[in-house]
Design a protein around this motif. Sequence first.
Motif, short mmCIF file in Angstrom:
data_model
loop_
_atom_site.label_atom_id
_atom_site.label_comp_id
_atom_site.label_asym_id
_atom_site.label_seq_id
_atom_site.Cartn_x
_atom_site.Cartn_y
_atom_site.Cartn_z
N ALA A 178 -12.44 28.80 -5.20
CA ALA A 178 -12.95 29.64 -6.28
C ALA A 178 -12.54 31.10 -6.09
CB ALA A 178 -14.47 29.51 -6.37
N LYS A 179 -12.63 31.59 -4.86
CA LYS A 179 -12.29 32.99 -4.58
C LYS A 179 -10.79 33.23 -4.72
CE LYS A 179 -12.76 36.62 -1.08
NZ LYS A 179 -13.25 36.95 0.28
N LEU A 180 -9.98 32.28 -4.31
CA LEU A 180 -8.53 32.42 -4.38
C LEU A 180 -8.08 32.63 -5.83
CD1 LEU A 180 -5.80 32.28 -2.83
CD2 LEU A 180 -5.82 29.82 -3.30
N GLY A 181 -8.59 31.80 -6.74
CA GLY A 181 -8.30 31.99 -8.16
C GLY A 181 -6.97 31.44 -8.62
N TYR A 182 -6.21 30.76 -7.76
CA TYR A 182 -4.95 30.17 -8.17
C TYR A 182 -5.22 28.78 -8.78
CZ TYR A 182 -2.62 33.61 -5.11
OH TYR A 182 -2.18 34.76 -4.52
N PRO A 183 -4.52 28.40 -9.84
CA PRO A 183 -4.67 27.03 -10.36
C PRO A 183 -4.32 26.01 -9.28
CG PRO A 183 -3.49 28.41 -11.92
CD PRO A 183 -3.60 29.21 -10.66
N TYR A 184 -5.10 24.93 -9.21
CA TYR A 184 -4.86 23.95 -8.15
C TYR A 184 -5.18 22.55 -8.64
CZ TYR A 184 -9.96 23.85 -7.56
OH TYR A 184 -11.31 23.71 -7.77
N CYS A 185 -4.71 21.57 -7.86
CA CYS A 185 -4.99 20.16 -8.14
C CYS A 185 -5.14 19.43 -6.80
CB CYS A 185 -3.87 19.53 -8.96
SG CYS A 185 -4.12 17.78 -9.33
N ASP A 186 -6.23 18.71 -6.62
CA ASP A 186 -6.48 17.94 -5.41
C ASP A 186 -5.65 16.66 -5.44
OD1 ASP A 186 -7.43 16.61 -3.20
OD2 ASP A 186 -9.53 16.60 -3.81
N GLU A 187 -4.74 16.50 -4.48
CA GLU A 187 -3.87 15.33 -4.40
C GLU A 187 -4.18 14.47 -3.18
OE1 GLU A 187 -1.97 14.35 -6.65
OE2 GLU A 187 -1.04 16.01 -7.75
N SER A 188 -5.34 14.68 -2.57
CA SER A 188 -5.65 14.00 -1.31
C SER A 188 -5.69 12.48 -1.45
CB SER A 188 -6.98 14.51 -0.75
OG SER A 188 -6.95 15.91 -0.58
N ARG A 191 5.40 26.62 -7.46
CA ARG A 191 4.58 25.44 -7.22
C ARG A 191 4.60 25.15 -5.73
NH1 ARG A 191 6.94 23.84 -12.35
NH2 ARG A 191 5.33 23.29 -13.85
N ILE A 192 3.42 25.12 -5.12
CA ILE A 192 3.30 24.98 -3.68
C ILE A 192 2.44 23.76 -3.37
CG2 ILE A 192 2.24 25.99 -1.60
CD1 ILE A 192 3.61 28.23 -4.31
N LEU A 193 2.85 22.99 -2.40
CA LEU A 193 2.07 21.87 -1.90
C LEU A 193 1.60 22.22 -0.49
CD1 LEU A 193 1.16 18.90 -2.45
CD2 LEU A 193 3.19 18.19 -1.17
N VAL A 194 0.29 22.13 -0.26
CA VAL A 194 -0.29 22.56 1.01
C VAL A 194 -1.20 21.47 1.56
CG1 VAL A 194 -1.58 24.36 2.22
CG2 VAL A 194 -0.26 24.94 0.19
N ALA A 199 4.70 13.58 -6.90
CA ALA A 199 5.93 12.88 -6.47
C ALA A 199 7.18 13.58 -7.01
CB ALA A 199 5.88 11.43 -6.94
N LYS A 200 7.16 13.95 -8.30
CA LYS A 200 8.35 14.52 -8.92
C LYS A 200 8.64 15.93 -8.44
CE LYS A 200 6.77 13.66 -13.01
NZ LYS A 200 6.63 13.58 -14.49
N GLN A 201 7.58 16.69 -8.17
CA GLN A 201 7.76 18.09 -7.83
C GLN A 201 7.97 18.32 -6.34
OE1 GLN A 201 8.21 20.54 -9.82
NE2 GLN A 201 8.37 22.05 -8.20
N HIS A 202 7.30 17.53 -5.50
CA HIS A 202 7.33 17.81 -4.07
C HIS A 202 7.83 16.65 -3.21
CE1 HIS A 202 5.24 21.65 -4.56
NE2 HIS A 202 4.39 21.04 -5.37
N LEU A 203 7.23 15.46 -3.37
CA LEU A 203 7.49 14.38 -2.42
C LEU A 203 8.96 13.97 -2.38
CD1 LEU A 203 4.46 11.95 -2.69
CD2 LEU A 203 4.86 13.78 -1.08
N GLU A 218 -7.07 16.04 6.91
CA GLU A 218 -6.10 16.74 6.06
C GLU A 218 -6.45 16.56 4.60
OE1 GLU A 218 -1.48 17.18 6.50
OE2 GLU A 218 -1.88 15.35 5.34
N LEU A 219 -6.51 17.68 3.88
CA LEU A 219 -6.64 17.69 2.43
C LEU A 219 -5.31 18.14 1.86
CD1 LEU A 219 -10.10 19.50 2.06
CD2 LEU A 219 -9.66 17.04 2.01
N LEU A 220 -4.89 17.53 0.74
CA LEU A 220 -3.61 17.88 0.13
C LEU A 220 -3.87 18.47 -1.25
CD1 LEU A 220 -0.52 17.52 0.82
CD2 LEU A 220 -0.57 15.64 -0.83
N TYR A 221 -3.37 19.69 -1.47
CA TYR A 221 -3.58 20.39 -2.74
C TYR A 221 -2.26 20.96 -3.26
CZ TYR A 221 -8.67 20.29 -2.88
OH TYR A 221 -9.98 19.88 -2.98
N ARG A 222 -2.10 20.86 -4.59
CA ARG A 222 -1.02 21.59 -5.27
C ARG A 222 -1.58 22.88 -5.83
NH1 ARG A 222 0.66 19.66 -9.88
NH2 ARG A 222 -0.69 17.84 -10.07
#
Length: 512
Positions: free
Chosen positions: A486-496, A466-469, A407-411, A425-429
């Motif tokens: 796993a292959k991408l290797g970028y830190p992520y968080c599932d926000e779905s 910081r990207i929201l996709v 919410a604070k970073q994107h929404l 739709e899956l939502l990931y940071r």
Amino acid sequence: MSQTYLKRILTSHVYDVARETALEIAPGLSARTRCTVLLKREDSQPVFSFKLRGAYNKMAGLGRAELKRGVIAASAGNHAQGVALAAARLDCKAVIVMPVTTPEVKIDAVRNFGGEHVEIVLVGESYSDAKAHADKLAAARKLVFVHPFDDPDVIAGQGTIGMEILRQHPGPIEAIFAAIGGGGLISGIAAYVKAVRPEIRVIGVQAADSDAMAQSIAAGRRVRLKDVGLFCDGTAVKQVGKETFRLCRELVDEIVLVDTDAVCAAIKDVFEDTRSILEPAGALAVAGMKAWAAANQVRGKTLVAVACGANMNFDRLRFVAERAEVGEAREAVFAVSIPEQRGSFRLFCDALEGHNITEFNYRMAGAEKAHLFVGVQVTGHRDRSAIARNLRAQGFATLDLSQDELAKQHLRHMIGGRSAAEGNELLYRFEFPERPGALLRFLSVMNPEWNISLFHYRNEGADFGRILVGIQVPDGDMRQFRAFLAKLGYPYCDESANPAYHLFLRNGDTAS
């Protein structure tokens, strides 16, 4: 053990280049904590951080032949600048290996401090890549490796900070707070303080998403983190040193963990008291001191916080300013649903009981109700809770989003964006490295059959973005999707499943 380091610290060669920094009172912080807060101003060193002490002490102790061959270091930040300046003063060659992702401003700083004495080598995408290459160069060219933290001479150099604190303030001190990355700073301080005045508590502070030392001490062995947070980049270490772990385990009294908002608030606190701007890692000790004093209800004591660095990118200040109010508990963020009928907005305003609104976003959610995203000035956590209770008492469904990163970073920048075609739709940071090709790598690794349904990015002037996709992934592709992450290797968080996402960005309201 601390007695052994005491001699090393007392005979350290740091003052050829480093200065004895001020230990000064912070009046605003003192008033807020009801203690006497003293700041050890390592941000005022020639390289704007404490790292110069340890680097120079290590290099000044080398023999003539070793200095003639030269030294090597792997670093993208303050340690690199300390080694560069030390090389210029000692008239020796220094090879600085840095990741290719290092911002140009940091490369220029190393070049400016070291001049013709420095050779900069850009290799790999991370510190680990740079360190591996530095090890190869050190062996091939017989260069002395100057470790950023896990070296007795480096630790002893940083320990001179503890020596200065006790000399500058011989009176009672309840606790000294220092940031922990690899552990060199706090190991040196603790070694001196516990040898001379063991009654003083030495307390480490780590970012909650980069807590390798805290986890290692809890486990009784060195733990290697899979990922580290990048906001406090100066302390973003996946594994602490062997010697620093040994010292911290024996000498450090406790470790406090703080989040990004608390660090931003600490940066603001120090600015208001000193008109100086610390980098995130440089403000960790202040954030931890505030949290510890509040949690333990400490009053009337003397607390020392080491302000250990000020190499801040100017563009990051926008993010810091935005998040400092929440970190200070001076702003609360809510999602509120109100009926689409006359008088609802008046009842909403009445429930705020005269509090100033800092942000307001409105989105009609249908014929019967609307969703509000609102920021409100508050006086603390109790005030925030009282507002939420008042809103609910008026019959308004209310979510407190003050601790919600999505919410604070994107929404807050995206309210009102809904799509009727958002199935699966899956939502990931994600945290992307700030370099050309980062997005292209994301797209090339992702299955081309998956559709990107949402994308939000804000440049914050940091080494990462910081990207929201939103990605539409068929149910049968979930195993492949996990392999993609796993292959991408970028830190992520599932926000779905985040309720704020369902309120503001997704059709089919699932939040009440």
